[in-house]
Scaffold this active site. Structure first.
Site, PDB file in Angstrom:
ATOM      1  N   ARG A  57       0.836  -1.203   0.000  1.00  0.00           N
ATOM      2  CA  ARG A  57       0.000   0.000   0.000  1.00  0.00           C
ATOM      3  C   ARG A  57       0.869   1.251   0.000  1.00  0.00           C
ATOM      4  NH1 ARG A  57      -2.834  -2.826   4.207  1.00  0.00           N
ATOM      5  NH2 ARG A  57      -4.787  -3.743   3.483  1.00  0.00           N
ATOM      6  N   VAL A 100       0.000 -21.820  10.799  1.00  0.00           N
ATOM      7  CA  VAL A 100      -0.505 -22.667  11.880  1.00  0.00           C
ATOM      8  C   VAL A 100       0.205 -22.414  13.210  1.00  0.00           C
ATOM      9  CG1 VAL A 100      -0.949 -25.037  12.623  1.00  0.00           C
ATOM     10  CG2 VAL A 100      -1.221 -24.413  10.218  1.00  0.00           C
ATOM     11  N   GLY A 109       2.408  -5.331  23.458  1.00  0.00           N
ATOM     12  CA  GLY A 109       2.346  -5.665  22.042  1.00  0.00           C
ATOM     13  C   GLY A 109       1.999  -7.108  21.742  1.00  0.00           C
ATOM     14  N   ASP A 140      -8.825 -17.349  16.253  1.00  0.00           N
ATOM     15  CA  ASP A 140      -7.523 -17.588  15.637  1.00  0.00           C
ATOM     16  C   ASP A 140      -7.079 -19.035  15.854  1.00  0.00           C
ATOM     17  OD1 ASP A 140      -4.763 -16.464  14.606  1.00  0.00           O
ATOM     18  OD2 ASP A 140      -4.314 -17.538  16.462  1.00  0.00           O
ATOM     19  N   LYS A 192      -6.468 -22.262  13.018  1.00  0.00           N
ATOM     20  CA  LYS A 192      -5.284 -23.120  12.964  1.00  0.00           C
ATOM     21  C   LYS A 192      -5.645 -24.582  13.201  1.00  0.00           C
ATOM     22  CE  LYS A 192      -2.447 -19.302  14.697  1.00  0.00           C
ATOM     23  NZ  LYS A 192      -1.754 -18.737  15.874  1.00  0.00           N
ATOM     24  N   GLY A 201       5.884 -13.544  15.851  1.00  0.00           N
ATOM     25  CA  GLY A 201       7.142 -12.862  15.568  1.00  0.00           C
ATOM     26  C   GLY A 201       7.411 -12.753  14.086  1.00  0.00           C
TER      27      GLY A 201
END
Length: 453
Positions: free
Chosen positions: A63, A150, A205, A219, A223, A320
């Site tokens: 973007r 996953v 975070g 979520d 998975k 991460g």
């Protein structure tokens, strides 16, 4: 300055005379995309040696082109049009790391239609649109790889497909959401309530400003859907999964679980039964001495029970930038090795049994058979036997009964651990128990998982 993607990408990479470079186009250059670029550049030689040829990022859709140019420099073609990456003739494989389920579906299907392999870390896309995507990939004879979707740094898809290929998988169970595991660890270690632990996760975070997908279990269910499809060869059944998050979990239950020798984890479970497959995500009690109970903070772990290998366990980071990039690049190495060979030799994609008449059904909630934890508020401590008797009358096997340790503001609480019982039977028993005069408030129930062979 960045190169115009309309120009030929041919000069952007060196081609070996015998085995040419695998040319990668990437959609998205955020956390995962930037990590993928860094690891590809830093470990270029090692990756090429393992793949048997060079892997080069030649085109990126973003973007914000100025920001993207600051990440990849001027050696990579940039475009604001993701569809251009998906369809460009000089791109061999498309890496989709932009997220979402709308435009991402269109980009992936366009890439497949143009004969390109796809690597994605987008678990929501595959859980919702996987059947369509994998059917299109089979039709075109291309690979769709998704290890990063996953368990991030844990190569669990490769373990199920390759390392355990000789096995009949009995069950898969995992802590597969780092945010909720961090919150539960804080609730246990620091005695925080859910809201305080969530606020800490957001401040550090680990949780988004809107954490709904994580804390509601969605979520993890995305998975788990992929894990079950790989473990059992069943179609993607996200819509049939039983999903319960941790938003209603109280600190008192975390403490009571500890008193009984357990820890609470948000666990995804896919278990093969005679009548179908259990497919569920919920907070459960795990024995405190079990390895799964030692998985703390934002770490993930997956345990697999199979007939030949027995119990195996896989542990690693659940989030991460470069951790996810590790899985994305592992998929690219697979593509580099398999590109050009007969389609039957490709790493198999999901849904190969989707058309089968004997496809495994997902068991309804009432049919799931597990042990349970109950916390029953009572008016007086001497009413403990009345609670046990009520459950026995309803054919619920009672394994342990205890009084909860006294805590300010909680009153008298009876704790019960049951033996294995169908959920439907337990629900009826709890309804009858709730109506008794001895019971002073709502009965809390959670499943108990032993995770034994």
């Amino acid at each position: 300055m960045y190169r115009d993607p309309v120009e030929s990408l041919e000069p952007l990479h060196h081609r070996h005379a015998a085995i040419r470079t695998l040319r990668v186009g990437m959609i998205g250059i955020g956390t995962v995309g930037s990590g993928t670029f860094r690891v590809l550049a830093r470990n270029r030689a090692e990756i090429a040696a393992r793949a048997g040829r060079s892997i080069e990022l030649v085109m990126v859709a973003a973007r914000n082109l100025e920001r993207a140019a600051g990440i990849v420099g001027d050696s990579v073609a940039l475009t604001a049009d993701a569809m251009q990456v998906a369809t460009h003739p000089d791109v061999d494989v498309v890496v989709e790391v932009a997220g979402g389920t709308g435009p991402a579906r269109d980009w992936v299907l366009a890439a497949i239609a143009h004969g390109k392999h796809v690597v994605t870390a987008n678990k929501a896309l595959l859980a919702v649109h996987g059947a369509e995507i994998f059917a299109a990939a089979r039709e075109k004879g291309v690979i769709v790889a998704y290890e990063g979707a996953v368990a991030v740094s844990i190569p669990i898809i490769k373990a199920l497909r390759e390392g355990l290929a000789a096995n009949r998988i009995e069950w898969v169970a995992g802590i597969i959401n780092g945010t909720t595991n961090f919150i539960l660890s804080k609730m246990r270690d620091e005695g925080l309530d859910f809201a305080a632990a969530l606020a800490q996760a957001q401040a550090l975070g680990y949780a988004e400003a809107d954490p709904s997908f994580d804390i509601e279990g969605i979520d993890a269910a995305h998975k788990l859907t992929l894990l079950a499809a790989n473990a059992f060869g069943m179609p993607l059944r996200f819509a049939d999964a039983q999903v319960e998050g941790i938003t209603a979990l109280q600190g008192v239950d975390v403490a009571c679980a500890e008193q009984l020798g357990y820890r609470i984890k948000l666990l995804g479970v896919a278990r093969r039964q005679a009548a179908g497959v259990e497919l569920r995500v919920q907070p459960v009690l795990v024995p405190a001495t079990h390895l799964m109970a030692q998985v703390n903070g934002s770490m993930n772990a997956v345990m697999v029970k199979s007939d030949a290998a027995g119990l195996t366990m896989y542990y690693g980071a659940g989030a991460g930038s470069e951790q996810t990039a590790s899985a994305v690049i592992a998929d690219l190495v697979d593509v580099a090795r398999l590109d050009g060979v007969h389609a039957a030799q490709h790493v198999p994609h999901l849904g190969v049994h989707a058309h089968a008449t004997n496809a495994l059904a997902v068991l309804p909630r009432a049919a799931v058979h597990t042990s349970h934890y109950l916390r029953v508020p009572v008016h007086a401590v001497n009413q403990i036997q009345a609670v046990a008797a009520s459950l026995a009358e309803q054919k619920v096997p009672v394994r342990q009964v205890a009084l909860a340790a006294e805590r300010p503001g909680t009153g008298s609480q009876v704790l019960v651990l049951t033996g294995p019982v169908e959920q439907g039977t337990l629900d009826l028993a709890v309804h009858a128990l709730q109506a008794r005069a001895e019971v002073a408030g709502a009965v809390t129930t959670l499943r108990v998982e032993s995770l034994e062979g």
